[in-house]
Design an enzyme around this catalytic site. Sequence first.
Site, PDB file in Angstrom:
ATOM      1  N   THR A  94       0.784  -1.226   0.166  1.00 32.00           N
ATOM      2  CA  THR A  94       0.008   0.008   0.096  1.00 32.00           C
ATOM      3  C   THR A  94       0.837   1.373   0.112  1.00 32.00           C
ATOM      4  O   THR A  94       1.539   1.373   0.987  1.00 32.00           O
ATOM      5  CB  THR A  94      -0.845  -0.043   1.228  1.00 32.00           C
ATOM      6  OG1 THR A  94      -1.704  -1.159   1.363  1.00 32.00           O
ATOM      7  CG2 THR A  94      -2.084   1.326   1.020  1.00 32.00           C
ATOM      8  N   LYS A 169      -7.868   0.558  -2.569  1.00 33.17           N
ATOM      9  CA  LYS A 169      -7.213   0.327  -1.246  1.00 33.17           C
ATOM     10  C   LYS A 169      -7.190   1.440  -0.438  1.00 33.17           C
ATOM     11  O   LYS A 169      -7.462   1.290   0.854  1.00 33.17           O
ATOM     12  CB  LYS A 169      -5.827  -0.279  -1.583  1.00 33.17           C
ATOM     13  CG  LYS A 169      -5.017  -0.594  -0.293  1.00 33.17           C
ATOM     14  CD  LYS A 169      -5.529  -1.656   0.515  1.00 33.17           C
ATOM     15  CE  LYS A 169      -4.612  -1.637   1.837  1.00 33.17           C
ATOM     16  NZ  LYS A 169      -5.287  -2.768   2.999  1.00 33.17           N
ATOM     17  N   LYS A 237      -0.055   5.562   8.418  1.00 33.16           N
ATOM     18  CA  LYS A 237       0.194   5.740   6.812  1.00 33.16           C
ATOM     19  C   LYS A 237      -0.843   5.851   5.878  1.00 33.16           C
ATOM     20  O   LYS A 237      -0.743   6.615   4.952  1.00 33.16           O
ATOM     21  CB  LYS A 237       1.344   4.756   6.362  1.00 33.16           C
ATOM     22  CG  LYS A 237       1.528   4.398   4.940  1.00 33.16           C
ATOM     23  CD  LYS A 237       2.249   3.259   4.341  1.00 33.16           C
ATOM     24  CE  LYS A 237       1.965   2.127   4.762  1.00 33.16           C
ATOM     25  NZ  LYS A 237       0.939   1.426   3.832  1.00 33.16           N
TER      26      LYS A 237
HETATM   27  P1  NAP Z   1       6.119  -5.516   7.462  1.00 28.86           P
HETATM   28  O1  NAP Z   1       5.643  -6.703   8.209  1.00 28.86           O
HETATM   29  O2  NAP Z   1       6.438  -4.248   8.192  1.00 28.86           O
HETATM   30  O3  NAP Z   1       7.097  -6.032   6.266  1.00 28.86           O
HETATM   31  C1  NAP Z   1       7.519  -5.086   5.393  1.00 28.86           C
HETATM   32  C2  NAP Z   1       8.406  -5.412   4.232  1.00 28.86           C
HETATM   33  O4  NAP Z   1       9.072  -4.553   3.691  1.00 28.86           O
HETATM   34  C3  NAP Z   1       9.599  -6.302   4.949  1.00 28.86           C
HETATM   35  O5  NAP Z   1       9.824  -7.497   4.100  1.00 28.86           O
HETATM   36  C4  NAP Z   1      10.681  -5.258   4.927  1.00 28.86           C
HETATM   37  O6  NAP Z   1      12.025  -5.770   5.018  1.00 28.86           O
HETATM   38  C5  NAP Z   1      10.442  -4.755   3.773  1.00 28.86           C
HETATM   39  N1  NAP Z   1      11.192  -3.313   3.697  1.00 28.86           N
HETATM   40  C6  NAP Z   1      11.011  -2.109   4.192  1.00 28.86           C
HETATM   41  N2  NAP Z   1      12.108  -1.195   3.945  1.00 28.86           N
HETATM   42  C7  NAP Z   1      12.625  -1.650   3.017  1.00 28.86           C
HETATM   43  C8  NAP Z   1      13.725  -1.119   2.323  1.00 28.86           C
HETATM   44  N3  NAP Z   1      14.023  -0.003   2.465  1.00 28.86           N
HETATM   45  N4  NAP Z   1      14.221  -1.914   1.532  1.00 28.86           N
HETATM   46  C9  NAP Z   1      14.171  -3.466   1.113  1.00 28.86           C
HETATM   47  N5  NAP Z   1      12.748  -3.785   1.748  1.00 28.86           N
HETATM   48  C10 NAP Z   1      12.341  -3.019   3.113  1.00 28.86           C
HETATM   49  O7  NAP Z   1       4.704  -5.064   6.695  1.00 28.86           O
HETATM   50  P2  NAP Z   1       3.530  -5.985   6.352  1.00 28.86           P
HETATM   51  O8  NAP Z   1       2.462  -6.047   7.233  1.00 28.86           O
HETATM   52  O9  NAP Z   1       3.620  -7.125   5.588  1.00 28.86           O
HETATM   53  O10 NAP Z   1       2.808  -4.877   5.069  1.00 28.86           O
HETATM   54  C11 NAP Z   1       3.293  -4.827   3.889  1.00 28.86           C
HETATM   55  C12 NAP Z   1       2.569  -3.848   3.254  1.00 28.86           C
HETATM   56  O11 NAP Z   1       1.208  -4.508   2.802  1.00 28.86           O
HETATM   57  C13 NAP Z   1       2.234  -2.447   3.550  1.00 28.86           C
HETATM   58  O12 NAP Z   1       2.362  -1.311   2.683  1.00 28.86           O
HETATM   59  C14 NAP Z   1       1.033  -2.547   4.433  1.00 28.86           C
HETATM   60  O13 NAP Z   1       0.293  -1.330   4.455  1.00 28.86           O
HETATM   61  C15 NAP Z   1       0.153  -3.435   3.243  1.00 28.86           C
HETATM   62  N6  NAP Z   1      -0.840  -4.372   4.261  1.00 28.86           N
HETATM   63  C16 NAP Z   1      -0.751  -4.818   5.247  1.00 28.86           C
HETATM   64  C17 NAP Z   1      -1.785  -5.737   5.891  1.00 28.86           C
HETATM   65  C18 NAP Z   1      -1.504  -6.101   7.211  1.00 28.86           C
HETATM   66  O14 NAP Z   1      -2.478  -6.776   7.799  1.00 28.86           O
HETATM   67  N7  NAP Z   1      -0.246  -6.191   7.648  1.00 28.86           N
HETATM   68  C19 NAP Z   1      -2.977  -5.695   5.383  1.00 28.86           C
HETATM   69  C20 NAP Z   1      -3.108  -5.172   4.096  1.00 28.86           C
HETATM   70  C21 NAP Z   1      -2.114  -4.431   3.518  1.00 28.86           C
HETATM   71  P3  NAP Z   1      12.527  -6.122   6.465  1.00 28.86           P
HETATM   72  O15 NAP Z   1      12.054  -7.482   6.996  1.00 28.86           O
HETATM   73  O16 NAP Z   1      14.052  -6.284   6.341  1.00 28.86           O
HETATM   74  O17 NAP Z   1      12.080  -5.100   7.402  1.00 28.86           O
END
Ligand code: NAP
Length: 285
Positions: A94, A169, A237
């Site tokens: 997102t 979204k 965010k």
């Molecule tokens: P998360 O657990 O924080 O995972 C984020 C991912 O991004 C990790 O693999 C992280 O790597 C990587 N990352 C962050 N900064 C980076 C950089 N500078 N270079 C390379 N990799 C980087 O987040 P998430 O919950 O999976 O969410 C991911 C996306 O989906 C977000 O945009 C969120 O808004 C959306 N979303 C989330 C949910 C939910 O329920 N969680 C539901 C729908 C949509 P590291 O492991 O090295 O930190």
Amino acid sequence: METEKIGFIGLGNMGHPMAKNLEKAGFPLSVYNRSAEKAEDFKEKSTVYTQIPDLVKNNDIIFTMLTDDHAAKAVYEDILKSDISGKLFIDMSTISPQATAELSGAVRIKEASFIDAPVAGSTGPATEGTLIIMTGGEEKDLQRAMPYFEKLGKAVKHLGENGKGIAGKLSINYFLSAIYQGLAETILFADQLGIERTAMLEIINESASGSGATKVKTPLLIHDDYKPAFALDLMLKDILLAKEAGADFPLSAVLSKTYQSAHDEGFGKDDVIGIINYLKNQPKK
Ligand code: NAP
């Protein structure tokens, strides 16, 4: 097309179970994560890369599932170092409409394709393969992506050109942020009136005001345990992105102020429904 080689970048709370579903389905999979330990359990059945350009070079369709604009831009900067012509990039993060336009433009200028495909549903649906996928992009690219989307989600809603997936979204998450603040305030109000939390949540969930969103947060509220499935900072965010994209309504001001203050007071890494602990500590007027 099902034999195309697929890569997945970003194995966080969402990306990890999503990539696992693609692996379980038997697709030839490669993965990359910035912190190497999250890729460990892919080593047995898939290829783990430690450099993004290597993953890009060796795959045809590349999924990205990253935190925010900053993360997506950093990853795509690396992606764009390679020859990407003919490849399909599917960004499921997102991020802002502006970043989506920037990334899709940069990919397309190099004769590759791009779909924005953010998802509704948290870690439960990501694990079960029942996400709702909102897409923006060209029909032919969508057809190419469908065999994979079928393993990740229960529905694909194609909303138009690049950027429309993100627009869908941001809209649904605006609603979700209001649901969670409303749910937290309702539970605090019922607590105040001496209604037991379990009973109140049963009433909500069995009534017309109950939903998948209220049900999924019920155990967290009962156990007062806010280990993140969807971190509060990610919701902040999304509200700020919605405001930037023109969500100028009475609730948008309230929601952004509440989630921002909760972040400022240290609740950002908790699950989004941990907003209840921030609200609980606010002085009464
Ligand atoms: P998360 O657990 O924080 O995972 C984020 C991912 O991004 C990790 O693999 C992280 O790597 C990587 N990352 C962050 N900064 C980076 C950089 N500078 N270079 C390379 N990799 C980087 O987040 P998430 O919950 O999976 O969410 C991911 C996306 O989906 C977000 O945009 C969120 O808004 C959306 N979303 C989330 C949910 C939910 O329920 N969680 C539901 C729908 C949509 P590291 O492991 O090295 O930190």
